[in-house]
Design an enzyme around this catalytic site. Structure first.
Site, short mmCIF file in Angstrom:
data_model
loop_
_atom_site.label_atom_id
_atom_site.label_comp_id
_atom_site.label_asym_id
_atom_site.label_seq_id
_atom_site.Cartn_x
_atom_site.Cartn_y
_atom_site.Cartn_z
N ASP A 149 -29.57 25.07 10.01
CA ASP A 149 -29.25 25.16 11.43
C ASP A 149 -28.24 26.28 11.68
O ASP A 149 -27.15 26.26 11.11
CB ASP A 149 -28.67 23.83 11.90
CG ASP A 149 -28.25 23.82 13.36
OD1 ASP A 149 -28.69 24.73 14.11
OD2 ASP A 149 -27.49 22.92 13.74
N SER A 174 -25.52 18.65 19.03
CA SER A 174 -25.33 19.97 19.62
C SER A 174 -24.15 19.92 20.60
O SER A 174 -23.08 19.47 20.25
CB SER A 174 -26.63 20.43 20.28
OG SER A 174 -26.61 21.80 20.55
N HIS A 207 -31.34 21.41 13.07
CA HIS A 207 -30.48 21.01 14.19
C HIS A 207 -30.55 19.50 14.46
O HIS A 207 -31.60 18.98 14.81
CB HIS A 207 -30.90 21.80 15.43
CG HIS A 207 -29.83 21.91 16.47
ND1 HIS A 207 -28.55 22.30 16.20
CD2 HIS A 207 -29.87 21.68 17.83
CE1 HIS A 207 -27.84 22.32 17.32
NE2 HIS A 207 -28.61 21.95 18.31
#
Length: 506
Positions: A438, A188, A463
């Site tokens: 995601d 991320s 994710h």
């Protein structure tokens, strides 16, 4: 996601993020990407039981790496494990995770891949904490660090990358390990940092694995509707009736919220701890849940963002669709969203602004340099229609922090426009891994840029799933993805050792 990052993360997250009202990679708000701030259920607190062995240490960091002004330093926390390290004499590698927007122990506990591959590589493992998060607070406390725009001004990605560069350089010097190769990891926002660090400090590391890293989610590099379209498609894939119910619910909520006693009714229906002041706060809370469900749509149960079942979107839609005929839209929505906010069934009421992972600093970052335009198209999305309004975003940031956003700074600092030619010319050894479930994958690199800057894509991945610990439930495609990553990391190291050997033999 939606005044809800808000991970790769998560990032995602995801962010998640992982955060007060409105904010992975942890969510986008209608005025910009506060993408890692998360709405949490009432009475939820951060409790991280270390799954892996490490020492907790502290490093004295400069507050400002880019001036010579005398400013107070601060203690940066980092987690370190040298159990399997081959040591400097054998050029043992160093695996460094680029800490993102939250408590570093939380990320360490949810990045099992790194811990699991370290023994086979003989690697040292380091998890440095991002400044202004967890225990790494300038000015001695969060209250002082977050006091105003002046004290928060050193909370930037550039300063964080400099922290990591200084920390690893000093550690290598102290251990006589200057020749030991460093491999970067991140999910991320942490994945964004890993990729950017590889580009900005190419002499510090030999490669980077950037998982669920939306480095293209800035300016007009991708359509602003991308994030919410992917979330919507995740739900539509499971059930068109579920998708339609969610899409219909926004108008119902607004209508109820406008009638006399309507807010009290909504408060009761959704078991909110304090009476709602507006329907918008409920809408944001729901948007956040759907976005994080898409990020954490893992094939097996997890507790990364919240305790969730495997394939949680499937479970949400089962709840929404299985109520008997005559059940109201609001009843269906409450049953569905409870899968995210109360899967354990232990929560009596919900507090809309809990922040157990200490991620609220992302709100500042989303008002300064992390400007990720978000929008929702009524035709393609299950969310209410809205458009990105930079002026409104600026007004909100002036109100909240007395600062104006710099929407073009990230692309100025790290690039983005014509990124393929730029990365091909000046970059190497970066893996961009993404799962297409995601919502942050839409802002990441999804095609190979060169032989050494590659994109690993899985259709069913969420994710930064690849960075999570291995489980008996891992599908074959996930095993294959991780095997590819391990092989590429091995190739980077073999090439490095080959060059070192050639140098020494000359």
């Amino acid at each position: 996601m939606a005044t809800p990052w808000q991970c790769l993360c998560l990032i995602l997250i995801l962010i998640i993020s992982i955060l007060c009202q409105a904010s992975s990679i942890q969510l986008p708000s209608k005025n910009g990407a506060r993408y890692l701030s998360i709405f949490w259920s009432s009475n939820r607190t951060l409790s991280v039981s270390p799954k892996y062995n490490y020492e907790t240490k502290y490093f004295q960091q400069k507050l400002d790496h880019f001036s010579f002004t005398h400013l107070p330093s601060f203690r940066q926390r980092y987690l370190i494990n040298t159990q399997y390290w081959l040591g400097p004499s054998r050029l043992g590698p160093i695996f460094l995770y680029c800490g993102n927007e939250g408590d570093i122990e939380w990320f360490a506990a949810n990045t099992g891949f790194l811990w699991e591959i370290a023994p086979r590589f003989g690697a040292m493992v380091i998890f440095p904490e991002h400044r202004y998060y967890g225990e790494s607070m300038p000015y001695g406390s969060k209250e002082e660090a977050y006091k105003n725009a002046t004290t928060l001004s050193y909370l930037t990605a550039e300063q964080a990358l400099a922290d990591y560069a200084v920390l690893i350089s000093e550690l290598k010097r102290n251990l006589s390990a200057q020749a030991c190769p460093v491999v970067l990891f991140g999910g991320s926002y942490g994945g964004m940092l890993a990729a950017w660090m590889r580009l900005k400090y190419p002499h510090i590391s030999i490669g980077a694995l950037a998982s669920s890293a939306p480095i293209l989610q800035f300016e007009d590099l991708v359509p602003p509707e991308t994030f919410y379209n992917i979330v919507s498609n995740d739900f539509r894939r499971e059930s068109t009736s579920c998708f339609r119910t969610i899409k219909e619910s926004w108008d119902v909520i607004n209508k109820v919220g406008q009638i006399n006693g309507g807010l009290a009714q909504l408060t009761k229906t959704f078991h909110i701890c304090r009476e709602l002041e507006s329907a918008d706060s409920l809408t944001n809370w729901l948007e956040s849940a759907y976005s994080y469900l898409a990020m954490a749509n893992y094939p097996y149960p997890t507790d990364f963002l919240m305790p969730l079942p495997g394939n949680p979107i499937k479970e949400v839609c089962r709840k929404i669709d299985s109520l008997p005929d005559g059940a109201s839209v609001l009843q269906r929505i409450f049953e569905g969203v409870s899968v995210y906010y109360n899967y354990t069934g232990k929560v009596n009421c919900f507090n809309l602004d809990d922040d157990p992972h200490g991620m609220s600093g992302w709100n500042w970052q989303a008002c300064t340099e992390m400007i990720m335009p978000m929008a929702s198209n009524r035709t393609t999305s299950m969310f209410p229609e809205f458009y990105y309004d930079p002026k409104s975003n600026e007004e909100q940031c002036l109100k909240d922090y007395h600062v104006k956003p710099r929407p073009t700074w990230i692309t100025t600092e790290f690039g983005g426009h014509a990124f393929k030619s730029a990365l091909k010319a000046f970059g190497s050894n970066i893996i961009f891994s993404n799962g297409l479930l995601d919502p942050w994958s839409g802002g990441s690199v999804l095609k190979d840029v060169s032989d050494t800057i590659v994109a690993l894509i899985t259709e069913k991945g969420a994710h930064h799933l690849d960075l999570r610990a291995a489980t008996a439930e891992d599908p074959d495609w996930l095993l294959d993805q991780r095997s590819s990553e391990i092989k590429m990391i091995r190739d980077w190291l073999d090439e490095y050792y080959g060059e070192k050997k050639a140098t020494f033999s000359m």
